[in-house]
Design a protein around this motif. Sequence first.
Motif, PDB file in Angstrom:
ATOM      1  N   MET A   1       5.347  33.044   9.681  1.00 47.69           N
ATOM      2  CA  MET A   1       4.833  32.454  10.897  1.00 47.69           C
ATOM      3  C   MET A   1       3.626  33.266  11.368  1.00 47.69           C
ATOM      4  O   MET A   1       3.677  34.494  11.403  1.00 47.69           O
ATOM      5  CB  MET A   1       5.922  32.466  11.967  1.00 47.69           C
ATOM      6  CG  MET A   1       5.472  31.905  13.278  1.00 47.69           C
ATOM      7  SD  MET A   1       6.816  31.886  14.460  1.00 47.69           S
ATOM      8  CE  MET A   1       6.035  32.740  15.796  1.00 47.69           C
ATOM      9  N   HIS A   2       2.594  32.569  11.743  1.00 47.81           N
ATOM     10  CA  HIS A   2       1.378  33.237  12.220  1.00 47.81           C
ATOM     11  C   HIS A   2       1.321  33.140  13.739  1.00 47.81           C
ATOM     12  O   HIS A   2       1.373  32.066  14.307  1.00 47.81           O
ATOM     13  CB  HIS A   2       0.140  32.600  11.599  1.00 47.81           C
ATOM     14  CG  HIS A   2      -1.127  33.226  12.084  1.00 47.81           C
ATOM     15  ND1 HIS A   2      -1.509  34.496  11.705  1.00 47.81           N
ATOM     16  CD2 HIS A   2      -2.077  32.784  12.928  1.00 47.81           C
ATOM     17  CE1 HIS A   2      -2.654  34.793  12.298  1.00 47.81           C
ATOM     18  NE2 HIS A   2      -3.021  33.766  13.046  1.00 47.81           N
ATOM     19  N   VAL A   3       1.237  34.298  14.366  1.00 47.27           N
ATOM     20  CA  VAL A   3       1.111  34.359  15.823  1.00 47.27           C
ATOM     21  C   VAL A   3      -0.297  34.856  16.124  1.00 47.27           C
ATOM     22  O   VAL A   3      -0.697  35.932  15.673  1.00 47.27           O
ATOM     23  CB  VAL A   3       2.158  35.321  16.428  1.00 47.27           C
ATOM     24  CG1 VAL A   3       1.964  35.457  17.917  1.00 47.27           C
ATOM     25  CG2 VAL A   3       3.564  34.848  16.113  1.00 47.27           C
ATOM     26  N   TYR A  80      -3.967  42.566  17.378  1.00 46.14           N
ATOM     27  CA  TYR A  80      -5.375  42.938  17.534  1.00 46.14           C
ATOM     28  C   TYR A  80      -5.831  43.894  16.428  1.00 46.14           C
ATOM     29  O   TYR A  80      -6.951  43.796  15.926  1.00 46.14           O
ATOM     30  CB  TYR A  80      -5.599  43.564  18.910  1.00 46.14           C
ATOM     31  CG  TYR A  80      -7.025  43.953  19.173  1.00 46.14           C
ATOM     32  CD1 TYR A  80      -7.987  42.984  19.455  1.00 46.14           C
ATOM     33  CD2 TYR A  80      -7.414  45.285  19.134  1.00 46.14           C
ATOM     34  CE1 TYR A  80      -9.310  43.334  19.687  1.00 46.14           C
ATOM     35  CE2 TYR A  80      -8.728  45.650  19.370  1.00 46.14           C
ATOM     36  CZ  TYR A  80      -9.672  44.674  19.641  1.00 46.14           C
ATOM     37  OH  TYR A  80     -10.981  45.031  19.870  1.00 46.14           O
ATOM     38  N   ILE A  81      -4.955  44.846  16.061  1.00 45.42           N
ATOM     39  CA  ILE A  81      -5.356  45.806  15.019  1.00 45.42           C
ATOM     40  C   ILE A  81      -5.058  45.296  13.611  1.00 45.42           C
ATOM     41  O   ILE A  81      -5.291  45.993  12.639  1.00 45.42           O
ATOM     42  CB  ILE A  81      -4.720  47.196  15.257  1.00 45.42           C
ATOM     43  CG1 ILE A  81      -3.204  47.141  15.222  1.00 45.42           C
ATOM     44  CG2 ILE A  81      -5.230  47.806  16.540  1.00 45.42           C
ATOM     45  CD1 ILE A  81      -2.523  48.501  15.340  1.00 45.42           C
ATOM     46  N   GLY A  82      -4.549  44.063  13.507  1.00 43.91           N
ATOM     47  CA  GLY A  82      -4.395  43.440  12.193  1.00 43.91           C
ATOM     48  C   GLY A  82      -3.001  43.458  11.599  1.00 43.91           C
ATOM     49  O   GLY A  82      -2.810  43.019  10.465  1.00 43.91           O
ATOM     50  N   PHE A  83      -2.010  43.929  12.324  1.00 39.21           N
ATOM     51  CA  PHE A  83      -0.633  43.942  11.821  1.00 39.21           C
ATOM     52  C   PHE A  83       0.093  42.687  12.334  1.00 39.21           C
ATOM     53  O   PHE A  83       0.957  42.765  13.211  1.00 39.21           O
ATOM     54  CB  PHE A  83       0.106  45.214  12.262  1.00 39.21           C
ATOM     55  CG  PHE A  83      -0.452  46.466  11.661  1.00 39.21           C
ATOM     56  CD1 PHE A  83      -0.244  46.751  10.326  1.00 39.21           C
ATOM     57  CD2 PHE A  83      -1.180  47.355  12.436  1.00 39.21           C
ATOM     58  CE1 PHE A  83      -0.748  47.926   9.767  1.00 39.21           C
ATOM     59  CE2 PHE A  83      -1.684  48.521  11.889  1.00 39.21           C
ATOM     60  CZ  PHE A  83      -1.478  48.800  10.545  1.00 39.21           C
ATOM     61  N   ASN A  84      -0.264  41.548  11.747  1.00 38.54           N
ATOM     62  CA  ASN A  84       0.254  40.266  12.229  1.00 38.54           C
ATOM     63  C   ASN A  84       1.760  40.116  12.054  1.00 38.54           C
ATOM     64  O   ASN A  84       2.431  39.584  12.937  1.00 38.54           O
ATOM     65  CB  ASN A  84      -0.467  39.102  11.538  1.00 38.54           C
ATOM     66  CG  ASN A  84      -1.899  38.964  12.016  1.00 38.54           C
ATOM     67  OD1 ASN A  84      -2.257  39.496  13.068  1.00 38.54           O
ATOM     68  ND2 ASN A  84      -2.720  38.284  11.242  1.00 38.54           N
ATOM     69  N   LYS A  85       2.301  40.548  10.926  1.00 41.08           N
ATOM     70  CA  LYS A  85       3.750  40.420  10.712  1.00 41.08           C
ATOM     71  C   LYS A  85       4.526  41.266  11.713  1.00 41.08           C
ATOM     72  O   LYS A  85       5.503  40.809  12.297  1.00 41.08           O
ATOM     73  CB  LYS A  85       4.121  40.800   9.275  1.00 41.08           C
ATOM     74  CG  LYS A  85       3.747  39.750   8.277  1.00 41.08           C
ATOM     75  CD  LYS A  85       4.440  39.998   6.963  1.00 41.08           C
ATOM     76  CE  LYS A  85       3.968  38.927   6.006  1.00 41.08           C
ATOM     77  NZ  LYS A  85       5.020  38.458   5.157  1.00 41.08           N
ATOM     78  N   THR A  86       4.095  42.485  11.920  1.00 45.86           N
ATOM     79  CA  THR A  86       4.753  43.356  12.897  1.00 45.86           C
ATOM     80  C   THR A  86       4.629  42.751  14.292  1.00 45.86           C
ATOM     81  O   THR A  86       5.600  42.739  15.064  1.00 45.86           O
ATOM     82  CB  THR A  86       4.136  44.769  12.866  1.00 45.86           C
ATOM     83  OG1 THR A  86       4.195  45.271  11.535  1.00 45.86           O
ATOM     84  CG2 THR A  86       4.855  45.698  13.809  1.00 45.86           C
ATOM     85  N   GLY A  87       3.446  42.246  14.594  1.00 41.83           N
ATOM     86  CA  GLY A  87       3.236  41.598  15.887  1.00 41.83           C
ATOM     87  C   GLY A  87       4.144  40.398  16.078  1.00 41.83           C
ATOM     88  O   GLY A  87       4.685  40.177  17.165  1.00 41.83           O
ATOM     89  N   SER A  88       4.358  39.618  15.012  1.00 40.77           N
ATOM     90  CA  SER A  88       5.245  38.455  15.094  1.00 40.77           C
ATOM     91  C   SER A  88       6.685  38.867  15.356  1.00 40.77           C
ATOM     92  O   SER A  88       7.392  38.230  16.147  1.00 40.77           O
ATOM     93  CB  SER A  88       5.174  37.636  13.800  1.00 40.77           C
ATOM     94  OG  SER A  88       3.904  37.065  13.638  1.00 40.77           O
ATOM     95  N   VAL A  89       7.110  39.931  14.704  1.00 42.77           N
ATOM     96  CA  VAL A  89       8.486  40.420  14.909  1.00 42.77           C
ATOM     97  C   VAL A  89       8.660  40.915  16.345  1.00 42.77           C
ATOM     98  O   VAL A  89       9.666  40.615  17.008  1.00 42.77           O
ATOM     99  CB  VAL A  89       8.822  41.531  13.890  1.00 42.77           C
ATOM    100  CG1 VAL A  89      10.137  42.220  14.241  1.00 42.77           C
ATOM    101  CG2 VAL A  89       8.878  40.957  12.479  1.00 42.77           C
ATOM    102  N   ILE A  90       7.687  41.646  16.820  1.00 46.54           N
ATOM    103  CA  ILE A  90       7.747  42.152  18.196  1.00 46.54           C
ATOM    104  C   ILE A  90       7.728  40.995  19.183  1.00 46.54           C
ATOM    105  O   ILE A  90       8.438  41.014  20.197  1.00 46.54           O
ATOM    106  CB  ILE A  90       6.595  43.152  18.462  1.00 46.54           C
ATOM    107  CG1 ILE A  90       6.800  44.406  17.617  1.00 46.54           C
ATOM    108  CG2 ILE A  90       6.507  43.517  19.942  1.00 46.54           C
ATOM    109  CD1 ILE A  90       5.624  45.364  17.628  1.00 46.54           C
TER     110      ILE A  90
END
Length: 125
Positions: A1-3, A80-90
């Motif tokens: 999933m892309h957030v 913002y810093i490019g960690f999309n998967k981590t951002g999605s989990v958070i």
Amino acid sequence: MHVSLTTPALLFPAISLLLLAYTNRFFALAALIRNLSHGDKPVHKDQLKNLSQRITIIRRMQEAGVSSFALCVLCMIFIYIGFNKTGSVIFGASLLLLLYSLILSVIEIRISVDALNIHIKEMSK
């Protein structure tokens, strides 16, 4: 999933309004407790228990709401810093905390209704 960066940003106004509502509930309950402590009439034991439960639940609601808000911000930083998967989990964790906060809100409303029923019962005596 892309957030995207705008997805968690959409929650900012909702969480802010929710926290404002929780704070208003807390202030109303605090005023009620202060008024009861200054009154001449003794307070029913069930009412005191009820008030204590409500204060605890409102505190948890606020903590979950603030944590959800903080995770939204953290999610945006990671995206913002490019960690999309981590951002999605958070972001998912933020949504779960928001859901927990809302469930607690419903529980607190039910306890509040119970308090009113106790009050009505006392008035009918």
